[in-house]
Structures are given as C-alpha cells and as structure tokens.
Scaffold this motif. Structure first.
Motif, PDB file in Angstrom:
ATOM      1  N   ARG A   1       3.782  55.749  38.274  1.00 51.00           N
ATOM      2  CA  ARG A   1       3.676  54.484  37.550  1.00 51.00           C
ATOM      3  C   ARG A   1       3.663  54.680  36.036  1.00 51.00           C
ATOM      4  NH1 ARG A   1      -1.239  50.880  39.549  1.00 51.00           N
ATOM      5  NH2 ARG A   1      -2.346  52.654  38.628  1.00 51.00           N
ATOM      6  N   VAL A   2       4.255  53.702  35.365  1.00 50.43           N
ATOM      7  CA  VAL A   2       4.150  53.587  33.909  1.00 50.43           C
ATOM      8  C   VAL A   2       3.229  52.411  33.628  1.00 50.43           C
ATOM      9  CG1 VAL A   2       5.381  53.126  31.755  1.00 50.43           C
ATOM     10  CG2 VAL A   2       6.442  54.552  33.531  1.00 50.43           C
ATOM     11  N   VAL A   3       2.091  52.702  32.995  1.00 47.57           N
ATOM     12  CA  VAL A   3       1.067  51.697  32.712  1.00 47.57           C
ATOM     13  C   VAL A   3       1.043  51.449  31.210  1.00 47.57           C
ATOM     14  CG1 VAL A   3      -1.357  51.061  32.960  1.00 47.57           C
ATOM     15  CG2 VAL A   3      -0.260  52.507  34.696  1.00 47.57           C
ATOM     16  N   ALA A   4       1.395  50.254  30.788  1.00 45.01           N
ATOM     17  CA  ALA A   4       1.462  49.928  29.366  1.00 45.01           C
ATOM     18  C   ALA A   4       0.124  49.374  28.889  1.00 45.01           C
ATOM     19  CB  ALA A   4       2.564  48.902  29.110  1.00 45.01           C
TER      20      ALA A   4
ATOM     21  N   GLY B   1      -1.269  47.114  26.541  1.00 45.73           N
ATOM     22  CA  GLY B   1      -0.991  46.026  25.617  1.00 45.73           C
ATOM     23  C   GLY B   1       0.417  45.470  25.716  1.00 45.73           C
ATOM     24  N   THR B   2       0.535  44.221  25.313  1.00 38.86           N
ATOM     25  CA  THR B   2       1.838  43.552  25.329  1.00 38.86           C
ATOM     26  C   THR B   2       2.810  44.203  24.357  1.00 38.86           C
ATOM     27  OG1 THR B   2       1.052  41.931  23.705  1.00 38.86           O
ATOM     28  CG2 THR B   2       0.844  41.334  26.034  1.00 38.86           C
ATOM     29  N   THR B   3       2.294  44.848  23.300  1.00 40.28           N
ATOM     30  CA  THR B   3       3.203  45.520  22.355  1.00 40.28           C
ATOM     31  C   THR B   3       3.935  46.664  23.043  1.00 40.28           C
ATOM     32  OG1 THR B   3       1.443  46.983  21.538  1.00 40.28           O
ATOM     33  CG2 THR B   3       1.794  44.907  20.363  1.00 40.28           C
ATOM     34  N   CYS B   4       3.215  47.423  23.871  1.00 36.30           N
ATOM     35  CA  CYS B   4       3.862  48.515  24.603  1.00 36.30           C
ATOM     36  C   CYS B   4       4.822  47.978  25.652  1.00 36.30           C
ATOM     37  CB  CYS B   4       2.809  49.410  25.258  1.00 36.30           C
ATOM     38  SG  CYS B   4       1.946  50.493  24.101  1.00 36.30           S
ATOM     39  N   VAL B   5       4.444  46.883  26.309  1.00 33.32           N
ATOM     40  CA  VAL B   5       5.337  46.286  27.306  1.00 33.32           C
ATOM     41  C   VAL B   5       6.655  45.898  26.654  1.00 33.32           C
ATOM     42  CG1 VAL B   5       5.684  44.360  28.907  1.00 33.32           C
ATOM     43  CG2 VAL B   5       3.440  45.453  28.746  1.00 33.32           C
ATOM     44  N   ARG B   6       6.579  45.175  25.551  1.00 30.69           N
ATOM     45  CA  ARG B   6       7.787  44.699  24.882  1.00 30.69           C
ATOM     46  C   ARG B   6       8.650  45.862  24.404  1.00 30.69           C
ATOM     47  NH1 ARG B   6       6.803  42.254  20.129  1.00 30.69           N
ATOM     48  NH2 ARG B   6       8.902  41.400  20.090  1.00 30.69           N
ATOM     49  N   THR B   7       8.020  46.886  23.835  1.00 29.95           N
ATOM     50  CA  THR B   7       8.777  48.010  23.297  1.00 29.95           C
ATOM     51  C   THR B   7       9.474  48.796  24.401  1.00 29.95           C
ATOM     52  OG1 THR B   7       7.169  48.176  21.501  1.00 29.95           O
ATOM     53  CG2 THR B   7       8.628  50.047  21.830  1.00 29.95           C
ATOM     54  N   LEU B   8       8.740  49.092  25.475  1.00 30.97           N
ATOM     55  CA  LEU B   8       9.330  49.849  26.580  1.00 30.97           C
ATOM     56  C   LEU B   8      10.468  49.069  27.233  1.00 30.97           C
ATOM     57  CD1 LEU B   8       6.072  51.271  28.191  1.00 30.97           C
ATOM     58  CD2 LEU B   8       7.811  52.570  26.938  1.00 30.97           C
ATOM     59  N   GLU B   9      10.279  47.779  27.436  1.00 31.40           N
ATOM     60  CA  GLU B   9      11.311  46.969  28.066  1.00 31.40           C
ATOM     61  C   GLU B   9      12.525  46.826  27.150  1.00 31.40           C
ATOM     62  OE1 GLU B   9      11.503  45.738  31.154  1.00 31.40           O
ATOM     63  OE2 GLU B   9       9.606  46.708  31.682  1.00 31.40           O
ATOM     64  N   TYR B  10      12.284  46.727  25.859  1.00 29.44           N
ATOM     65  CA  TYR B  10      13.384  46.611  24.898  1.00 29.44           C
ATOM     66  C   TYR B  10      14.239  47.877  24.889  1.00 29.44           C
ATOM     67  CZ  TYR B  10      15.783  45.808  20.430  1.00 29.44           C
ATOM     68  OH  TYR B  10      16.735  45.634  19.456  1.00 29.44           O
ATOM     69  N   ALA B  11      13.573  49.028  25.049  1.00 28.94           N
ATOM     70  CA  ALA B  11      14.272  50.313  24.966  1.00 28.94           C
ATOM     71  C   ALA B  11      14.817  50.784  26.306  1.00 28.94           C
ATOM     72  CB  ALA B  11      13.327  51.373  24.405  1.00 28.94           C
ATOM     73  N   ALA B  12      14.610  49.998  27.374  1.00 29.05           N
ATOM     74  CA  ALA B  12      15.017  50.428  28.711  1.00 29.05           C
ATOM     75  C   ALA B  12      16.416  49.933  29.055  1.00 29.05           C
ATOM     76  CB  ALA B  12      14.028  49.900  29.744  1.00 29.05           C
ATOM     77  N   ASP B  13      17.159  50.763  29.803  1.00 36.27           N
ATOM     78  CA  ASP B  13      18.449  50.328  30.311  1.00 36.27           C
ATOM     79  C   ASP B  13      18.253  49.647  31.669  1.00 36.27           C
ATOM     80  OD1 ASP B  13      18.148  52.318  32.253  1.00 36.27           O
ATOM     81  OD2 ASP B  13      19.550  53.703  31.309  1.00 36.27           O
ATOM     82  N   SER B  14      19.322  49.307  32.334  1.00 35.01           N
ATOM     83  CA  SER B  14      19.238  48.555  33.581  1.00 35.01           C
ATOM     84  C   SER B  14      18.527  49.320  34.693  1.00 35.01           C
ATOM     85  CB  SER B  14      20.642  48.154  34.050  1.00 35.01           C
ATOM     86  OG  SER B  14      21.450  49.316  34.265  1.00 35.01           O
ATOM     87  N   ARG B  15      18.464  50.656  34.558  1.00 37.15           N
ATOM     88  CA  ARG B  15      17.773  51.478  35.558  1.00 37.15           C
ATOM     89  C   ARG B  15      16.328  51.772  35.153  1.00 37.15           C
ATOM     90  NH1 ARG B  15      21.222  56.662  35.617  1.00 37.15           N
ATOM     91  NH2 ARG B  15      21.175  56.162  33.386  1.00 37.15           N
ATOM     92  N   GLY B  16      15.908  51.254  34.003  1.00 39.11           N
ATOM     93  CA  GLY B  16      14.548  51.485  33.541  1.00 39.11           C
ATOM     94  C   GLY B  16      14.363  52.753  32.739  1.00 39.11           C
ATOM     95  N   ARG B  17      15.441  53.434  32.388  1.00 36.62           N
ATOM     96  CA  ARG B  17      15.346  54.646  31.573  1.00 36.62           C
ATOM     97  C   ARG B  17      15.183  54.269  30.103  1.00 36.62           C
ATOM     98  NH1 ARG B  17      16.265  59.591  33.083  1.00 36.62           N
ATOM     99  NH2 ARG B  17      17.060  60.141  31.000  1.00 36.62           N
ATOM    100  N   ILE B  18      14.230  54.948  29.444  1.00 37.76           N
ATOM    101  CA  ILE B  18      13.886  54.654  28.059  1.00 37.76           C
ATOM    102  C   ILE B  18      14.720  55.514  27.113  1.00 37.76           C
ATOM    103  CG2 ILE B  18      12.005  54.629  26.371  1.00 37.76           C
ATOM    104  CD1 ILE B  18      11.713  52.648  28.672  1.00 37.76           C
ATOM    105  N   SER B  19      15.206  54.904  26.059  1.00 34.33           N
ATOM    106  CA  SER B  19      15.924  55.643  25.016  1.00 34.33           C
ATOM    107  C   SER B  19      15.004  55.881  23.828  1.00 34.33           C
ATOM    108  CB  SER B  19      17.158  54.863  24.546  1.00 34.33           C
ATOM    109  OG  SER B  19      18.096  54.739  25.596  1.00 34.33           O
ATOM    110  N   ALA B  20      14.967  57.109  23.336  1.00 38.80           N
ATOM    111  CA  ALA B  20      14.220  57.412  22.121  1.00 38.80           C
ATOM    112  C   ALA B  20      14.929  56.804  20.923  1.00 38.80           C
ATOM    113  CB  ALA B  20      14.092  58.924  21.960  1.00 38.80           C
ATOM    114  N   GLY B  21      14.173  56.529  19.862  1.00 36.97           N
ATOM    115  CA  GLY B  21      14.779  55.996  18.649  1.00 36.97           C
ATOM    116  C   GLY B  21      13.869  55.024  17.934  1.00 36.97           C
ATOM    117  N   SER B  22      14.379  54.447  16.872  1.00 34.94           N
ATOM    118  CA  SER B  22      13.655  53.469  16.066  1.00 34.94           C
ATOM    119  C   SER B  22      14.517  52.235  15.889  1.00 34.94           C
ATOM    120  CB  SER B  22      13.300  54.044  14.692  1.00 34.94           C
ATOM    121  OG  SER B  22      12.471  55.186  14.813  1.00 34.94           O
TER     122      SER B  22
END
Length: 352
Positions: A259-262, A264-285
């Motif tokens: 499990r990925v446990v976020a 705060g809502t800030t972490c939720v938004r950031t992780l979801e924003y950086a995720a592709d359709s499979r849920g993989r996170i991209s590093a970056g700013s």
C-alpha cells in the motif's frame, strides 16, 4: 454530487481547534473503512496498528515560511503582507537584485503600483502591480531576504484560528511538521502535524517505509469554492518536487502489491498528479493544479491520513472522492457528535 451544497455540514464554532494538542501524537484518530463506512475511534499514537509491514507512508516535507509581514506605507498607514510564493521567488532571483513575490496585502486603503512599503530589519518593498487582489511586490534589503523573513516575519495562521490576528510563540514550532525541511509553504500540511520523531521511529521499526515529497502549500488551499457547480471551480496551482528515490520507493511498493499511504491531501494530489494510467509515479518538479472531486479514479494512493476539513472546501471534496460523499459526511457527523477537534490544529482521520 457536483453541487456545492452537497458538501455542507453543521459545525459548532467551539469544535474549531484554536491551539494544538500536546503532545502532538495525543490527538484523536477516527478510522473510516471506505468500503463499509464503519468508523472506529482511537488515539493518533496508535496509528501503527492500522499500517501494515511494507506500507509506504508518503509525507510532505515542505516548511512553512514566516511570511506574514507587518509594515507601514510611506503615508504612515499600517500594512500587512503575506508572501505567497517564497520558494519560486527565491529560485528566480538573481544575486544582488530585488526578490519579487506574489503577495496578499491588507491595508485600510489598497496601495497602488509604485507605492513603497517599509518593514523592520531594513526590509523595503515596492508594489509592482495588483492583479485580481494578488499583488506583485519587489523586496529590497542589504541582508539575505530569507534571513530577513525569518527574523521579522510571523507564521501565517489560517483565518479560522483567531488570536487577534497574531500567531504566538508556540506556532513557530507547532505549525510545522517534525520532518519539515524545504522552505516555501504559506500553510502547513496539517495531517503531518500529529507525527512525533518517536512515532516515526516506531513505524520504521515495524517495517513501514517513509518517503518524502515536497508540495509548497499555497494560500489557495483556503480559497473558497464560489461556483454552484464544483466542476467549474478554478483550482490553484502549487509547486512540487518528487525525487527519483521517492518515485522508486512508491513504484516498487505498487509493483509488489504493497500500500501507498498518503499523509494529507497535499500528498494525495501530488502523487495522483505525477501518476500515469498504471499508477506509476514520475520523478520531477512542476506545478500541481489537480482538482480531485467525486468521480475521480485514483491511481496511486491506497489509503490516506488527513484532518477534518472546512465545509464546502476542495479538501473535503477530495476526501469524498476517495471514500464516498455519504460515508465521509456521516463520519464527520459522528466526529461532531463525539467532540472531535476540527481543521488545522484539530484531530486526525485515516481512510483505508
């Protein structure tokens, strides 16, 4: 579920926490099962029993800048300035030149472009423009701008914390998470305020992995939704950074079914924003402007820890998207009935 009134609830004013709980981890914790709607009542220092070995706990390591500045205009009138984009302004500033920031300004008469502002410590500001109530101000000082802010500024508490408009000494430390590191926020990622160093150590010893992202919380987090149809609300953007190490930890957990446990809502938004359709996170700013409301399909987050949010707020809409509006509002009703403390200095909620 798209009507603003669908996210309203009754909250007695005495439920709004005006001071933090001491110690931090003695806040109450409401645990909501998002599948069944079942609610349990606990204390935050027992959160480890709801985290599994192998879980990745993602925290936001932004640090609140004491960016509330009291000064005077050339005419002698009092002015209050709140710096909004501290981190971005410093990144763009050139050595020896003025630092230009977006700010909110409060004064009996709104200052016009070209007006000078004077603060303690030799800091001076000049109004460059006023665009829809957000001012662009150039700051001049012989000292380092960041050092000036730390010396003369105060913590910009949310408007519902009423202390004659002033922060007190405890807010310098208590309106920061214990892992705050990256200066730039105008508001704290409040779900993280409940963690202590000892609790984090205990979680690590239980094989909970802790990874950090940075999202500099802006004052827009308090911006009210004015559209009756929430889908028309213009979401504010906030600067974020995800390191390659954090992306690897999150992606590894998802690949292994952990499990990925976020936090705060800030972490939720950031992780979801950086995720592709499979849920993989991209590093970056970049700039995160993701507005999550019911109907959103989550890709990266499996559980969240959060505080109790304002009625009609985008934060409440995000939690409702994760667990279902009816279940969330029912849990809020139970929290009110059981004397939970609400908002930034209030109690916590875990949704899993």
């Amino acid at each position: 579920m798209y009507r603003l009134q669908d996210y309203d609830f009754f909250l007695p004013e005495d439920r709004i926490a005006q001071h933090p709980k001491e110690p931090r981890d003695q806040s109450r914790l409401l645990v909501l099962n998002r599948a069944t709607g079942a609610v349990r009542h606990h204390r935050f220092d027992g959160i480890g029993q709801f985290l599994l070995p192998g879980d990745v706990l993602v925290v936001n390591d932004t640090r609140v800048v004491p960016g509330r500045l009291l000064g005077r205009k050339a005419t002698g009138g009092v002015v209050e300035v709140l710096v909004l984009d501290y981190a971005d302004a410093l990144r763009c500033a050139r050595p020896g030149e003025a630092v230009c920031c977006r700010c909110l300004v409060r004064s009996a008469r709104s200052p016009k472009a070209g007006a000078d502002l004077f603060f303690d410590g030799g800091l001076r500001g000049r109004i460059e423009e006023n665009r829809d109530g957000v001012f662009r101000i150039s700051f001049f000082s012989e000292k380092d701008f960041g050092d000036c802010i730390e010396q003369i500024g105060s913590v910009p508490l949310p408007p519902y914390i009423r202390r004659a408009g002033k922060a007190v000494a405890e807010d310098r430390t208590r309106y920061q998470t214990v892992y705050a590191a990256q200066k730039g926020a105008a508001a704290a990622p409040t779900a993280g305020l409940h963690f202590t160093d000892r609790l984090l150590t205990d979680l690590r010893s239980s094989d909970v992995r802790i990874a950090a992202i940075t999202l500099h919380v802006g004052y827009g987090t308090f911006r009210p939704v004015k559209e009756d149809d929430i889908r028309k609300h213009p979401m504010h953007s906030e600067s974020y950074t995800i390191s390659s190490d954090t992306a690897a930890v999150v992606n590894g957990a998802r690949a292994q079914g952990r499990r990925v446990v976020a936090v705060g809502t800030t972490c939720v938004r950031t992780l979801e924003y950086a995720a592709d359709s499979r849920g993989r996170i991209s590093a970056g700013s970049g700039q995160c402007d993701l507005f999550i409301y019911p109907g959103y399909a989550f890709r990266a987050v499996d559980a969240m820890i959060t505080n109790f949010h304002l009625p009609r707020s985008t934060l409440l809409m995000l939690v409702s998207a994760f667990a279902g509006r009816e279940k969330v509002l029912a849990a809020y009703g139970e929290a009110v009935a059981n004397d939970y403390r609400f908002f930034s200095y209030g109690d916590a909620m875990m949704v899993a």
